[in-house]
Structures are given as C-alpha cells and as structure tokens.
Motif scaffolding. Structure first.
Motif, PDB file in Angstrom:
ATOM      1  N   HIS A 143       0.841  -1.152   0.054  1.00 56.14           N
ATOM      2  CA  HIS A 143      -0.104   0.021   0.023  1.00 56.14           C
ATOM      3  C   HIS A 143       0.926   1.088  -0.297  1.00 56.14           C
ATOM      4  O   HIS A 143       0.747   1.420  -0.861  1.00 56.14           O
ATOM      5  CB  HIS A 143      -1.130   0.348   1.482  1.00 56.14           C
ATOM      6  CG  HIS A 143      -1.639   1.470   1.394  1.00 56.14           C
ATOM      7  ND1 HIS A 143      -0.869   2.336   2.486  1.00 56.14           N
ATOM      8  CD2 HIS A 143      -2.587   1.596   1.255  1.00 56.14           C
ATOM      9  CE1 HIS A 143      -1.807   3.548   2.405  1.00 56.14           C
ATOM     10  NE2 HIS A 143      -2.959   2.728   1.473  1.00 56.14           N
ATOM     11  N   HIS A 178      -5.442   4.371   5.176  1.00 56.59           N
ATOM     12  CA  HIS A 178      -6.088   4.624   4.370  1.00 56.59           C
ATOM     13  C   HIS A 178      -7.033   6.335   4.201  1.00 56.59           C
ATOM     14  O   HIS A 178      -7.452   6.498   3.653  1.00 56.59           O
ATOM     15  CB  HIS A 178      -7.145   3.359   3.510  1.00 56.59           C
ATOM     16  CG  HIS A 178      -6.206   2.159   3.142  1.00 56.59           C
ATOM     17  ND1 HIS A 178      -6.064   1.358   2.204  1.00 56.59           N
ATOM     18  CD2 HIS A 178      -6.202   1.271   4.070  1.00 56.59           C
ATOM     19  CE1 HIS A 178      -5.570   0.836   2.048  1.00 56.59           C
ATOM     20  NE2 HIS A 178      -5.549  -0.057   3.074  1.00 56.59           N
ATOM     21  N   CYS A 204      -7.599   9.467   3.653  1.00 56.33           N
ATOM     22  CA  CYS A 204      -8.044   9.806   2.113  1.00 56.33           C
ATOM     23  C   CYS A 204      -7.245  10.759   1.623  1.00 56.33           C
ATOM     24  O   CYS A 204      -6.781  12.161   2.158  1.00 56.33           O
ATOM     25  CB  CYS A 204      -9.697  10.728   2.048  1.00 56.33           C
ATOM     26  SG  CYS A 204     -10.382  11.536   0.559  1.00 56.33           S
TER      27      CYS A 204
HETATM   28  C1  HEM Z   1     -15.898  15.392   1.561  1.00 59.58           C
HETATM   29  C2  HEM Z   1     -15.351  14.883   0.387  1.00 59.58           C
HETATM   30  C3  HEM Z   1     -14.470  13.035   0.772  1.00 59.58           C
HETATM   31  C4  HEM Z   1     -14.513  12.044   1.908  1.00 59.58           C
HETATM   32  C5  HEM Z   1     -15.827  12.765   3.451  1.00 59.58           C
HETATM   33  C6  HEM Z   1     -14.115  10.833   1.749  1.00 59.58           C
HETATM   34  C7  HEM Z   1     -14.091   9.982   3.012  1.00 59.58           C
HETATM   35  C8  HEM Z   1     -12.768   9.252   2.383  1.00 59.58           C
HETATM   36  C9  HEM Z   1     -12.057   7.837   3.529  1.00 59.58           C
HETATM   37  C10 HEM Z   1     -13.297   8.006   5.333  1.00 59.58           C
HETATM   38  C11 HEM Z   1     -11.980   7.670   2.616  1.00 59.58           C
HETATM   39  C12 HEM Z   1     -10.993   6.014   3.557  1.00 59.58           C
HETATM   40  C13 HEM Z   1     -11.385   4.646   2.938  1.00 59.58           C
HETATM   41  C14 HEM Z   1     -10.537   3.528   3.853  1.00 59.58           C
HETATM   42  O1  HEM Z   1      -9.768   3.830   5.176  1.00 59.58           O
HETATM   43  O2  HEM Z   1     -10.877   1.996   3.721  1.00 59.58           O
HETATM   44  C15 HEM Z   1     -11.224   8.030   2.173  1.00 59.58           C
HETATM   45  C16 HEM Z   1     -10.023   6.917   0.991  1.00 59.58           C
HETATM   46  C17 HEM Z   1      -9.408   7.548   0.318  1.00 59.58           C
HETATM   47  N1  HEM Z   1     -10.563   8.575  -1.059  1.00 59.58           N
HETATM   48 FE1  HEM Z   1     -11.053  10.235   0.446  1.00 59.58          FE
HETATM   49  N2  HEM Z   1     -12.654  11.510   1.063  1.00 59.58           N
HETATM   50  C18 HEM Z   1     -13.311  12.426   0.046  1.00 59.58           C
HETATM   51  C19 HEM Z   1     -12.925  12.675  -1.259  1.00 59.58           C
HETATM   52  C20 HEM Z   1     -12.336  12.358  -2.274  1.00 59.58           C
HETATM   53  C21 HEM Z   1     -11.966  13.192  -3.381  1.00 59.58           C
HETATM   54  C22 HEM Z   1     -11.699  13.952  -4.088  1.00 59.58           C
HETATM   55  C23 HEM Z   1     -10.690  11.857  -4.197  1.00 59.58           C
HETATM   56  C24 HEM Z   1     -10.298  12.213  -5.185  1.00 59.58           C
HETATM   57  C25 HEM Z   1     -10.493  12.905  -6.306  1.00 59.58           C
HETATM   58  C26 HEM Z   1     -10.587  10.952  -2.867  1.00 59.58           C
HETATM   59  C27 HEM Z   1      -9.991   9.744  -2.613  1.00 59.58           C
HETATM   60  C28 HEM Z   1     -10.124   8.462  -2.216  1.00 59.58           C
HETATM   61  C29 HEM Z   1      -8.611   7.773  -2.462  1.00 59.58           C
HETATM   62  C30 HEM Z   1      -7.426   7.746  -3.288  1.00 59.58           C
HETATM   63  C31 HEM Z   1      -9.090   7.095  -1.157  1.00 59.58           C
HETATM   64  C32 HEM Z   1      -7.494   5.929  -0.599  1.00 59.58           C
HETATM   65  C33 HEM Z   1      -6.866   6.176   0.626  1.00 59.58           C
HETATM   66  C34 HEM Z   1      -5.663   4.816  -0.102  1.00 59.58           C
HETATM   67  O3  HEM Z   1      -6.550   3.732   0.549  1.00 59.58           O
HETATM   68  O4  HEM Z   1      -4.172   5.091   0.809  1.00 59.58           O
HETATM   69  N3  HEM Z   1     -11.759  11.207  -1.980  1.00 59.58           N
HETATM   70  N4  HEM Z   1     -12.105   8.551   1.233  1.00 59.58           N
END
Ligand code: HEM
Ligand code: FES
Lengths: 102, 388
Positions: B80, B328, B330
């Motif tokens: 990861h 992970h 965000c």
């Molecule tokens: C308010 C907006 C957002 C919220 C509340 C949010 C929430 C989250 C959360 C809770 C996770 C953790 C998931 C896990 O632990 O399995 C996550 C991971 C992720 N989010 Fe967001 N997200 C938001 C916006 C975005 C945007 C705009 C993008 C990309 C354009 C994005 C891309 C990702 C990616 C790539 C991961 C995975 C990271 C990893 O596995 O290392 N998110 N998001």
C-alpha cells in the motif's frame, strides 16, 4: 521571539522563530518536512506529529485526552509524542527541540 | 426538522452494543460504531484487511460488477505504502497557488450563474458541475472533459434505480481505456501520463494498475464531494448567521470546514475483511467475514465530541474521522478541503442568503439503520449579498 528547533527524519536541523499561533502553523510556514497539517490544526489528521525531547517535556506539557487518543493508534507513537498543532508558540517553549515523527 | 439537519441513526446501538449489523448481498457486515473501535480497527490492517477480493470492502459490495483492484485503496501494507508514495505528491497539488486560482475562477463562475437564476437544483446544476470541473484540475486535463463527466450523472457506479449498475461502470471503464491509450500516444502533464511514467519497485505500473488508480479517483471523489457541497449549501441556507460570522472572522473558516465534514460525514462507512476469528467491541467476528468502520457514527460519539449533533462552526478540537483514519486516510482530502474553502469564501463574498424551495432527502439503508447522506434534489434560490 520563540525559537524552536525541528529535526526531520533525514536528520536535518532547522531553527525557526515565531511569536503567535501554534507550532504546526510555524512548521508549515517554514516547510518543515514531515509536518503537513492537513486538517488545519483541529487534531484530526495526525500529520503534525512530533517527539519532544525528554528534557523539554515538562515545559511543553502532556497531551489532552482527545489528543492522546488520536496518537494511540499511530505507528510512530512514543511516550513523548505530541500533535504540534495543539502546542501554542509562546515563551514557555522557547528553545525546545522537536523531532518530526514522519 | 430542519432540512439541513442530518440526524444520527446509530446512537442507541453505539451506546448499547457498540456495533450494528446489516446484510448486503448475503455477505453480512458488522459495523464498528464507537470512535475508539473505529480507530482501533482501522489501525489493525493485519486482522482487518482492505486487500481482499476486489469490490468486497465496498458496501454495497461491488464483487459482482468489478474485477479491477482499486489502488491504493484495496491494497494492504507494505505494498500500500509503495503505491501511495507514487500518487501522494500528485494529490497535494491542490495546495499550489495556480490550482487555487483556477478553482476560485471555476467556483466563482458557478456562483455567478446560480445568482442569475430564479431556481437552482443544487445536486445536478451546482454540486455535480462544481465537482466535475474541479476534478479536471486534479487530473490536469482540459476543462472540456468535465462535460463528459457531468453527462454521467450523479453516480458513477451506483444509480438511483438499482443499487449497483454495471452499465454505468462500463461507461467509465471504456472512457478510462481511451484516455490511457491517448496518453500513451501523447504523453503530457496530466494524471494519466504521470502514472504511465511512474515506477514501483523499479517496474512501470501495468495498465491494470493504472486503471485501478484512475477508477478510484473518479469513484472516491464523486458522491462524497457532491454531498459535501450540497449539504453545505443547505446548511448555510438555514443558518445565515453562520455565514455572517465567518465573514466577520475569516479565521474560523478552517474550523467550519472540518466541522461541516464531521457533521455530514459524506462517506458513512467502509468495509474490511477479517483474517482471523476476533472481536469488535466484545462482539465475536469470524475469519473471512466483513466488518465496517462507521465514520459517520464515530463522528457523533458523545465521549469524544461535546454536543455531537450540533454544528459548532468554531469547534477547535475536532478529532473527526470523516476522511478515514490511519493507513488509508483519504488521498483526496486536500482537494476536497480546498473546494470547500474556496466555496465558503466565495459564498461569504457574494451571497447574502439562500432560500430552500423544496428538497428530497437521499437516505441510505444499512440494515435497520436509515441514514441521510444528502439530497436527491434540492431547489434553492441564491440571493446576492449587496442588494443595493
Ligand atoms: C468530502 C469528501 C470526501 C470524503 C468524506 C472522503 C472520505 C474518505 C474516507 C473515509 C476514506 C478512507 C477509506 C478507508 O479507510 O477504506 C477515503 C479514502 C480515499 N479517498 Fe476520499 N473522501 C472524499 C473525497 C475524495 C476525493 C475528492 C478523492 C479523489 C479525487 C478521494 C479519493 C480517495 C482515495 C484515493 C482513497 C484511498 C486512500 C488509500 O487507500 O490510501 N476522496 N476517503
Ligand atoms: S494538523 Fe491535523 S492533527 Fe495537527
């Protein structure tokens, strides 16, 4: 002015100065590697994690319960860990040395 | 009940049992509901893994509609971290001055247009447009691409009619294939080209891996951002004083953003697959079953947040987990936070008040729990600030 020394993971020492705000803000202004301050200082992101030198611990003080909860499950936590967005820049911490945890 | 209010359906279960249960396509889920348990389980990536069968940690499960592994989301340490290091600098670009200037221009234009209309349906005419245009900045592709993305509607994988819509996913996959092929022939400074040039462990990423990153970037940032933007508009419509307070004291804007994100928790929960018989909050869970980390419930935990069901726009200590916790967390958070910051600053500047005309809630069903995540549609009237 309050002087603070950051030691990064690459073992680089950087001395910065400030007299207001919190230590995370000062670190970000000075582009200290490993201090990101993603959440802007609300104790949510843990990207401002530092290790305080034991001799400075009393001056800096222990974290609040909420802060230590956030640190509890951090891979780099030690008994001298702090989230530096929760430390104010003022005279009481003049001259301290902080090791950046990430 | 105020239209912008988002209640907490998990309170009773969180206090009494600490867990909630739901079925999902015969692959049940035990939800961790307390702040501490959510953090503990998120941290324990050996017992609660993300790198299971592709699609399985998503709820509703996407196992039957997707084979491609989303990267770095469905990969566990240590791999990861290797993938994450490749993409992390790219996801920090929203902090650059040019990015911010472009975002201000985009959102300014959207607000100007909204102010010129009698009625705006915020989800489709405002939030979807804003989200899609802003994503062109993250991808570093021409603004015109946003037209295509807007035409896909509010959900990339999910449609209103059926929980899981494979045909929607195919549209996205075909589109991504084309874009990758195009970038191979015409390398530039866009996200696709960066991924094509990138190496992990001295090897180029495969096309499959690149697709996994791209799909995740589309999917992860769509509903979440749309709900965050729409809910913010609804909130400020019903709390004009909050907007005035932020105008008088702009230093509070950062606290307000984190607090709104905590309160909305646009991503309710995310799954993990259990690798060994163990416990979640003293409740036995079996190997190869699923748990979920319920960010929305954790963010209303009264043992952590005073007045958890109230929006306190100056909440100074706010250890919310709306963007996840630990490994992970965000990747899109920097982009999402910049969007909200620019949006709020422009609202402060240009908008005096917002009237809600009518609204239809978007409610998720998680077993016995029903949670509002946003709106299916909400019609409002934006009023300019200086009605001289
Ligand atoms: C308010 C907006 C957002 C919220 C509340 C949010 C929430 C989250 C959360 C809770 C996770 C953790 C998931 C896990 O632990 O399995 C996550 C991971 C992720 N989010 Fe967001 N997200 C938001 C916006 C975005 C945007 C705009 C993008 C990309 C354009 C994005 C891309 C990702 C990616 C790539 C991961 C995975 C990271 C990893 O596995 O290392 N998110 N998001
Ligand atoms: S800056 Fe986010 S916890 Fe300190």
């Amino acid at each position: 002015m309050t002087k603070i020394t950051f030691i990064t993971q690459d073992n680089e020492s950087i001395i910065v100065e400030g007299n207001s705000g919190n230590v995370m803000e000062l670190a970000v202004q000075n582009k200290i590697k490993g201090i990101e301050g993603n959440c802007g200082g609300v104790c949510s992101c843990a990207t401002c994690h530092v290790h305080v030198q034991p001799e400075d611990w009393d001056r800096v003080g222990a974290p609040s319960t909420l802060e230590s909860d956030m640190l509890e499950f951090d891979d780099h936590v030690s008994e001298y860990s702090r989230l530096c967005c929760q430390i104010n820049v003022d005279d009481t911490i003049d001259g301290i040395v902080l090791k950046v945890a990430n | 009940m105020a239209k912008s209010e988002i209640s907490d359906p998990f309170e009773k279960a969180r206090l009494e049992k600490g867990i909630g249960e739901m079925d999902d396509q015969n692959d049940p889920v035990i939800m961790a509901l307390r702040h501490k348990d959510v953090r503990r389980c998120a941290h324990n990536h050996k017992t609660f893994i993300s790198g299971a069968e592709p699609g399985r940690i998503v709820i509703p499960s996407e196992v039957s509609i997707r084979d491609i592994r989303q990267i770095p989301f469905e990969v566990d340490p240590p791999m990861h971290g290797v993938y994450r290091a490749v993409v992390e600098p790219w996801f920090k670009r929203p902090l650059e001055a040019d990015y911010n200037t472009a975002l201000k221009k985009q959102i300014g234009a959207i607000i100007d247009e909204a102010l010129s209309k009698d009625v705006v349906e915020v989800v489709k005419e405002f939030a979807l447009v804003l989200q899609s245009r802003a994503l062109t900045l993250l991808f570093n592709v021409p603004f015109s691409e946003s037209q295509t993305w807007i035409s896909w509607g509010t959900h990339v994988f999910r449609s209103q009619e059926t929980a899981l819509d494979a045909s929607k996913a195919n549209v996205l996959y075909d589109y991504i294939d084309k874009q990758i092929t195009h970038a191979i022939a015409n390398p530039g400074d866009d996200f696709y080209s960066m991924l094509l040039a990138a190496e992990v462990n001295e090897k180029k990423l495969t096309k499959e891996e690149i697709k996994g990153v791209i799909i995740l970037t589309f999917a992860g940032g769509r509903d979440t951002v749309i709900n965050a933007v729409t809910n913010s508009i609804a909130y400020f419509a019903e709390h004009p004083k909050a907007l005035h307070r932020l105008k008088e004291d702009p230093k509070l804007v950062n606290f307000a953003i984190e607090e709104l994100i905590r309160y909305f928790s646009p991503l309710t929960h995310m799954g993990r697959v259990v690798t060994e018989d163990t416990h979640v909050c003293e409740h036995a869970v079996k190997a190869d079953s699923r748990i979920s980390l319920n960010w929305a419930s954790a963010n209303r935990d009264a043992s952590v947040f005073e007045k958890p069901n109230e929006v306190l726009i100056d909440r100074k200590i706010n250890p919310h987990v709306a963007f996840g916790f630990g490994t992970h967390n965000c990747l899109g958070a920097t982009h999402a936070r910049q969007i909200l910051k620019v949006l709020i600053n422009i609202l402060i500047d240009k908008v005096g008040s917002i009237d809600i005309i009518e609204a239809e809630d978007n409610i998720e069903t998680l077993g016995e729990f029903k949670r509002k995540v946003g709106f299916n549609s909400i019609k409002v009237k934006f009023n300019a600030s200086n009605t001289l």
